[in-house]
Design a protein around this motif. Structure first.
Motif, mmCIF file in Angstrom:
data_model
loop_
_atom_site.group_PDB
_atom_site.id
_atom_site.type_symbol
_atom_site.label_atom_id
_atom_site.label_comp_id
_atom_site.label_asym_id
_atom_site.label_seq_id
_atom_site.Cartn_x
_atom_site.Cartn_y
_atom_site.Cartn_z
ATOM 1 N N PRO A 187 6.404 6.770 4.884
ATOM 2 C CA PRO A 187 5.437 7.417 4.575
ATOM 3 C C PRO A 187 5.609 8.733 3.540
ATOM 4 O O PRO A 187 6.781 9.226 3.711
ATOM 5 N N ARG A 188 4.985 9.018 2.410
ATOM 6 C CA ARG A 188 5.288 9.968 1.499
ATOM 7 C C ARG A 188 4.705 11.378 1.885
ATOM 8 O O ARG A 188 3.873 11.360 2.627
ATOM 9 N N PRO B 24 0.774 -1.210 -0.094
ATOM 10 C CA PRO B 24 -0.026 0.073 0.071
ATOM 11 C C PRO B 24 0.775 1.338 -0.173
ATOM 12 O O PRO B 24 1.625 1.379 0.988
ATOM 13 N N THR B 25 0.693 2.120 -0.802
ATOM 14 C CA THR B 25 1.430 3.135 -1.147
ATOM 15 C C THR B 25 0.648 4.588 -1.224
ATOM 16 O O THR B 25 -0.214 4.635 -2.016
ATOM 17 N N ARG B 26 1.110 5.588 -0.509
ATOM 18 C CA ARG B 26 0.178 6.630 -0.321
ATOM 19 C C ARG B 26 0.882 7.701 -0.805
ATOM 20 O O ARG B 26 1.919 8.134 -1.029
ATOM 21 N N PRO C 167 -2.397 0.085 -3.870
ATOM 22 C CA PRO C 167 -1.565 -1.100 -3.653
ATOM 23 C C PRO C 167 -0.594 -1.152 -5.083
ATOM 24 O O PRO C 167 -1.170 -1.500 -6.078
ATOM 25 N N THR D 133 -4.930 13.163 -1.160
ATOM 26 C CA THR D 133 -4.485 11.973 -1.022
ATOM 27 C C THR D 133 -4.971 10.615 -1.517
ATOM 28 O O THR D 133 -6.051 10.729 -1.954
ATOM 29 N N THR E 256 -4.107 6.210 -1.691
ATOM 30 C CA THR E 256 -3.506 5.111 -1.375
ATOM 31 C C THR E 256 -3.574 4.020 -2.360
ATOM 32 O O THR E 256 -4.619 3.557 -2.860
#
Lengths: 190, 209
Positions: free
Chosen positions: B206-207, A104-106, A147, A143, A145
């Motif tokens: 965290p970005r 999971p990439t935010r 995957p 934002t 998120t």
């Protein structure tokens, strides 16, 4: 008033009288019978139609039959074409995702005043509207998120459908071919 | 008669196969590129596949151009340039490398790495992927570090794992953000034995906006 029976008798008699035919007609008929004129030859379409209708016996060696069958299978399946079926791209993406665990990439972008922000990159076939960011409670912080399996991704944000912005929190991609810089993200897998 | 039938069938089959080849096209490009641009990109894709090069980065590049409304000629030129870089990366890395390694190698070459850098990296990381190492090399150059210096640093870490590479890059990035010059940040991390402080998870933090 005439008797109907008499009228009928006269008509029958007239029909029974022999018809005289000239000698020329006789000669013409006899010449035709003797074979003076061949039957009409059908045209190419007629011949093709007759060939299709009539049964044929075709003898082919097993080797030739196997080769023909193999060629037919190749022609039908067309293995050189990738993903001709609709949705093939999604299938490929799914396979890639399943092959390795997604992380999971935010993604974040501060864009006060923007009415719409989307994430556009390799991971979504550079679709300009499939990955929208959500505007947070504090105005201007967008934002999302996503995957992502391990790999290296190039991406950018599209603000209000017209302004391309790189991710200020990520390294720039050096291979910018279109004059609108991208960012790059590397997710390790080992 | 039989010979004619067999010959005729052969001709029909050949036509069907030729038609199939002519129609081979990447479905994701349909509706995204003009017919003319798509035909040219499809030709490049076919050529790349025949040469054993990955076609996915080429499709991605064409789609990127389409989304950014680039002119057809620019899209085709970008795809053509990329296929040459992929070929150069594959030649430098040698046989038996993955598509991801070739693609990351192409990016490193675009950034200024030399083919010999990729060859050395592959040799020193025998049996292990060089994808992340190549990507970190590219990212270091993007931070402002000269390509030869970045390549030397990445080669010096060739024995480490991917997580160490990512942590190294992140720390150099942080130092630059705090005001260090890119080369100074790199040198201080190399001198400090950066590989010993690798993030064991290998995941990006965290970005930040």
């Amino acid at each position: 008033m005439r008797d109907p029976d008499q009228t009928l008798d006269r008509a029958i008699q007239t029909l029974r009288e022999p018809v005289e035919i000239g000698e020329a007609f006789d000669r013409r008929v006899m010449a035709e019978v003797a074979g003076g004129s061949a039957p009409r030859r059908p045209g190419p379409i007629g011949r093709a139609g007759r060939w299709l209708i009539q049964p044929h016996v075709v003898r082919v060696s097993p080797l030739v039959a196997l080769a023909a069958a193999a060629a037919l299978v190749v022609a039908l399946l067309r293995p050189w074409e990738r993903g001709v079926e609709p949705g093939a791209a999604a299938t490929q993406a799914t396979a890639r995702s399943v092959a390795s665990a997604a992380v999971p990439t935010r993604f974040m972008l501060v864009a006060p005043g923007a009415s719409k922000v989307t994430l556009v990159g390799d991971f979504n076939d550079w679709s300009v509207d499939s990955t929208p960011l959500v505007n947070g409670v504090s105005g201007g912080l967008w934002t999302v998120t996503v995957p992502l399996p391990p790999g290296r991704y190039r991406y950018a944000f599209l603000v209000d459908g017209r302004t391309w912005r790189p991710d200020p929190g990520a390294p720039p991609a050096l291979d910018d071919d279109f004059g609108r810089p991208n960012s790059v993200l590397t997710i390790g897998g080992s | 008669m039989l010979r004619r039938v067999i010959c005729g069938s052969g001709v029909l089959l050949a036509l069907a196969l030729a038609g199939g080849v002519a129609q081979a096209q990447e479905p994701r490009l349909v509706g995204r590129l003009s017919d003319a641009a798509r035909a040219q990109v499809d030709t490049i894709l076919e050529s790349a596949r025949r040469d054993g090069l990955p076609s996915e980065p080429l499709v991605d590049r064409a789609l990127e151009g389409a989304s950014k409304r680039a002119p057809d000629a620019l899209i085709v030129a970008a795809v053509r340039r990329l296929v040459e870089e992929l070929g150069a990366a594959r030649d430098a890395l040698g046989s038996g490398v993955s598509d991801a390694e070739i693609a990351a190698g192409a990016s490193a070459l675009r950034a200024g790495a030399r083919p010999d850098d990729l060859a050395q990296l592959r040799a020193r990381r025998a049996g292990r992927s060089v994808t992340v190492a190549e990507a970190v090399l590219t990212d270091l150059v993007a931070l402002g570090i000269p390509p030869d210096t970045a390549a030397a640093a990445v080669l010096a870490m060739a024995e480490t794992d991917d997580a160490a590479y990512l942590a190294f890059r992140r720390n150099v990035e942080r130092d630059v953000a705090l005001g260090a010059t890119p080369v100074a940040a790199l040198m201080s991390r190399v001198a400090g034995g950066e590989t010993a402080v690798a993030d064991p998870t290998g995941r990006p933090g965290p970005r930040k906006p």
